[in-house]
Motif scaffolding. Structure first.
Motif, mmCIF file in Angstrom:
data_model
loop_
_atom_site.group_PDB
_atom_site.id
_atom_site.type_symbol
_atom_site.label_atom_id
_atom_site.label_comp_id
_atom_site.label_asym_id
_atom_site.label_seq_id
_atom_site.Cartn_x
_atom_site.Cartn_y
_atom_site.Cartn_z
ATOM 1 N N LEU A 37 30.822 40.275 38.239
ATOM 2 C CA LEU A 37 32.083 40.947 38.552
ATOM 3 C C LEU A 37 32.030 42.421 38.165
ATOM 4 C CD1 LEU A 37 34.566 38.178 37.392
ATOM 5 C CD2 LEU A 37 34.476 39.148 39.703
ATOM 6 N N GLU A 40 30.006 44.408 40.579
ATOM 7 C CA GLU A 40 30.758 44.635 41.819
ATOM 8 C C GLU A 40 31.764 45.768 41.641
ATOM 9 O OE1 GLU A 40 31.764 44.056 45.799
ATOM 10 O OE2 GLU A 40 30.182 42.993 44.715
ATOM 11 N N TRP A 41 32.497 45.742 40.535
ATOM 12 C CA TRP A 41 33.482 46.801 40.286
ATOM 13 C C TRP A 41 32.799 48.162 40.163
ATOM 14 C CZ3 TRP A 41 38.443 47.063 41.058
ATOM 15 C CH2 TRP A 41 39.239 45.906 41.004
ATOM 16 N N THR A 117 43.836 40.389 36.917
ATOM 17 C CA THR A 117 42.905 39.621 37.734
ATOM 18 C C THR A 117 42.414 38.422 36.919
ATOM 19 O OG1 THR A 117 40.859 39.710 39.059
ATOM 20 C CG2 THR A 117 40.977 41.198 37.155
ATOM 21 N N THR A 147 41.834 33.900 41.197
ATOM 22 C CA THR A 147 40.629 33.421 41.877
ATOM 23 C C THR A 147 40.335 32.033 41.326
ATOM 24 O OG1 THR A 147 39.812 35.687 42.129
ATOM 25 C CG2 THR A 147 38.215 33.904 42.389
ATOM 26 N N PRO A 191 32.607 37.494 43.482
ATOM 27 C CA PRO A 191 32.976 38.827 42.992
ATOM 28 C C PRO A 191 33.499 39.740 44.098
ATOM 29 C CG PRO A 191 30.947 38.126 41.964
ATOM 30 C CD PRO A 191 31.252 37.118 43.041
ATOM 31 N N VAL A 195 37.290 41.198 43.890
ATOM 32 C CA VAL A 195 37.470 42.636 43.727
ATOM 33 C C VAL A 195 38.257 43.218 44.916
ATOM 34 C CG1 VAL A 195 36.273 44.845 43.638
ATOM 35 C CG2 VAL A 195 35.496 42.952 42.207
#
Length: 204
Positions: A37, A40-41, A117, A147, A191, A195
């Motif tokens: 994650l 990805e961010w 999140t 999620t 992810p 995101v």
């Protein structure tokens, strides 16, 4: 980053904002999900930090024990630290217990958060739907992404939808078909979807 026991994933260039993610009960900042994650961010231009909750800083293994108050205070301190770095948005959340603790901080409005999140929010203990952990959700007024795997024993997608409806801010559910509590999937890029949902709710 020893103050919050975090590991930073830095973007190329000036970050848009900061994302803080923490772990589930029994886990740590080294969770493969948190690492993916944060990668990805960072790839989307955000400074992403995965950090250990106070109970994990005290003990390298084992679940939390009567540490909810101090764990929530640790989350507040992490959010305040993030605001010292950027004038941009601060997004926070985590997996299971870490997400639940962060949601309680958001509900109490103990810190300034843009978006929440949550990954595999533990709606109830497995097999005990009567022990719902949803009372505080009505006090959450910021955008919130859930999620969740369709095979998660801590709550069904239908239960999650009812819980998400309690949140007074805008919500999105990222449904991960076939995934259990660890959100592992061989076919879905969890992810990426999580995101993107958070970016939409954040207006980015």
């Amino acid at each position: 980053m020893s103050d919050i026991a975090g590991v930073a994933h830095e973007p190329d260039g000036e970050p848009t904002g900061v994302v803080l993610l923490t772990h589930g009960a029994g886990g740590s900042r080294e969770s493969p999900l948190l690492i993916r994650l944060c990668d990805e961010w960072a790839g989307r231009g955000w400074l992403a930090v995965r950090y250990n909750l106070p109970y994990r800083r005290r003990r390298p293994k084992g679940p939390p024990s009567n540490s909810a108050a101090s764990d929530q205070q640790g989350i507040v301190e992490a959010i305040e630290w993030a605001h010292s770095l950027t004038p941009g948005p601060v997004i926070a959340g985590g997996h299971s217990y870490g997400g639940r603790m962060t949601s309680m901080v958001a509900a109490a409005q103990s810190a300034d958060l843009t978006t929440l999140t949550l990954f595999s929010y533990p709606l109830h203990p497995p097999g005990k739907p009567e022990r719902a952990r949803t009372e505080h959700l009505t006090d959450i007024a910021i955008p919130t992404v859930f999620t969740h795997g369709t095979a998660d024993p801590f709550g069904t997608i239908d239960e999650l939808a009812r819980a998400a409806a309690l949140v007074t801010g805008p919500t999105r559910i990222v449904e991960v078909t076939g995934a259990r509590h660890d959100l592992g999937s061989k076919t879905i890029d969890v992810p990426k979807l999580a995101v993107e949902a958070a970016l939409i709710l954040t207006g980015r």
